[in-house]
Write a protein that holds these residues in place. Sequence first.
Motif, mmCIF file in Angstrom:
data_model
loop_
_atom_site.group_PDB
_atom_site.id
_atom_site.type_symbol
_atom_site.label_atom_id
_atom_site.label_comp_id
_atom_site.label_asym_id
_atom_site.label_seq_id
_atom_site.Cartn_x
_atom_site.Cartn_y
_atom_site.Cartn_z
ATOM 1 N N GLY A 108 0.784 -1.227 0.000
ATOM 2 C CA GLY A 108 0.000 0.000 0.000
ATOM 3 C C GLY A 108 0.812 1.271 0.000
ATOM 4 N N SER A 109 2.137 1.172 0.178
ATOM 5 C CA SER A 109 2.976 2.360 0.143
ATOM 6 C C SER A 109 4.320 1.989 -0.457
ATOM 7 C CB SER A 109 3.176 2.943 1.549
ATOM 8 O OG SER A 109 3.849 2.009 2.379
ATOM 9 N N ASP A 144 1.956 6.935 -0.318
ATOM 10 C CA ASP A 144 0.754 6.115 -0.286
ATOM 11 C C ASP A 144 0.292 5.850 -1.718
ATOM 12 O OD1 ASP A 144 -2.274 5.680 -0.290
ATOM 13 O OD2 ASP A 144 -1.806 5.520 1.840
#
Length: 533
Positions: free
Chosen positions: A117-118, A123
């Motif tokens: 997710g990052s 992000d």
Amino acid sequence: MDVPAAHSTTAFPTFTEALDRAAARRTAPAVATGAQEWTWADLRDQAGRTAAVLHRHGLRRGDVLATQLPNGWELLVLHAATARLGVVMLPLHGGYREHEVQSLIGQAGAVALVAQGSYRGRDRVAEILAVRDRCPSLAQVWLSGDPRGGDLTSSAELLSQEPAGGLPAAGRDPDAPLLLLASSGTTSKRPKLCVHGHRGLLGNAAAVAADGGLGATDTIVSASPLSHAFGMLSVHLALVTGGAVGLCDGWSPRRFLELLTAVSATAAFAVPAQLRDLLAEVDGGTDARPPATLREVRTGGAPVSRDLAEHVRRAFGARVIVQWGMTEVGAGTYTRPGDPPELTATVGRPVSGGAVRVVGPDGVPVAPGETGDLQYRSPYLFREYYRAPEATRAAFTTDGWLRTGDLAALRPDGAVSYRGRADEVINRGGLKFSGLEVEELLADLPQLAQHAVVAQPDERLGQRSCLVAALREGAELTLDEVTAHLSGKGLATFKLPERLVVLDRLPTTVTGKIARARLRDMVPAAKTAEARR
């Protein structure tokens, strides 16, 4: 497409069979991140559970599952689980953004994606959601890490401790597809997807181990991501030898050196740009040092000067192995442990079972020492470009040799002297030379942090030579200084750069190679210093 004369009929294990053998041979930890460690049996058992979860979600033999994850346990489990299930894994480079991920998933028709997710503090949940919405083939997306900010499922369920069940029998065909690897894209703007089978990847690793004397007592750590063939080789070497592998989840010279020490590494894989970073760390008076256990540093992907190789030997107390390869090839040629140090100026000899030839424009082999087109053949080549039969056919000669697109010369002793990419040749008014030759002579210019020599269009001469550089902090450089440096080394006048472009940073691939296709797009509008001859 089966490459002519490429795939041996000799019995060879699949990834799952090799994992079973490794688990039986070694009970000590075999996979480590520095903070955690696991055995091969842990990987085998977790892979079975994860394969069962994937199967419950509808993934079937021949489907493609894409991953965009850092080197780590989760990615290695997915590699083993997809191999067990007959699903083909497509590992994507962490630096790819929405455009590249969408394009490659579309090319592959991937039915599932597991993504972090990052990335480096950025992000990317919104990007992952956009990819899901724009890729109709994607039936399932898992997010590694906290899935907040979207309706994505956590990949934690893929590491469930539920008992495995409902799995079909494991495949036994070593020529079945195992991985799709995206070509590095140094000179093209759109990577091609190379299909690799179990036999090709594991056979290549077994041959490298035999040629290099690597075995069950070795622990290998690669600075390259597992989305790249150079990184995957470290895992496959450990698997086929029953040794161990250390997983480095991102590039930091200090953390890499710490990981080498934490796992008592015996072999380290790093490209030349990373070696220079490591040397700067070691020479900088810090307490970060290579471990006494380290006996080999394997490098490739960019020119390795004799000075760099000697510096590594002194600072690391380890031998240097120089390797040439491609996504299509894996480890193609390399120096051997017993070679004299001066052979690091070459890329060594072909992997056992492989062969090279250097041909002229007429396709006829040239004499030793003459530069020509490098062609390659081995039992370990990729099988085809995915869903691209015309590109696959074009990549091979009628008698089964891969057209690498590289230039080389063969030495009388069989070693290969690399001369750069064929499309890196600069033609100045009919006088042709390789930009790589000039780049190598500039490698010791202290102001340079990165550099590349590329061709620029010219109305009168057709092309002129341009040096594109990123400078070290606080450094300044003029074109006159560049040409004086090269002239002092005896370089012919027509090969001297006639333009200097200074950028903050040159674009690179994930393994540190200069991304020349992107670089050429950046140069025309850049501020320059010029000289006309």
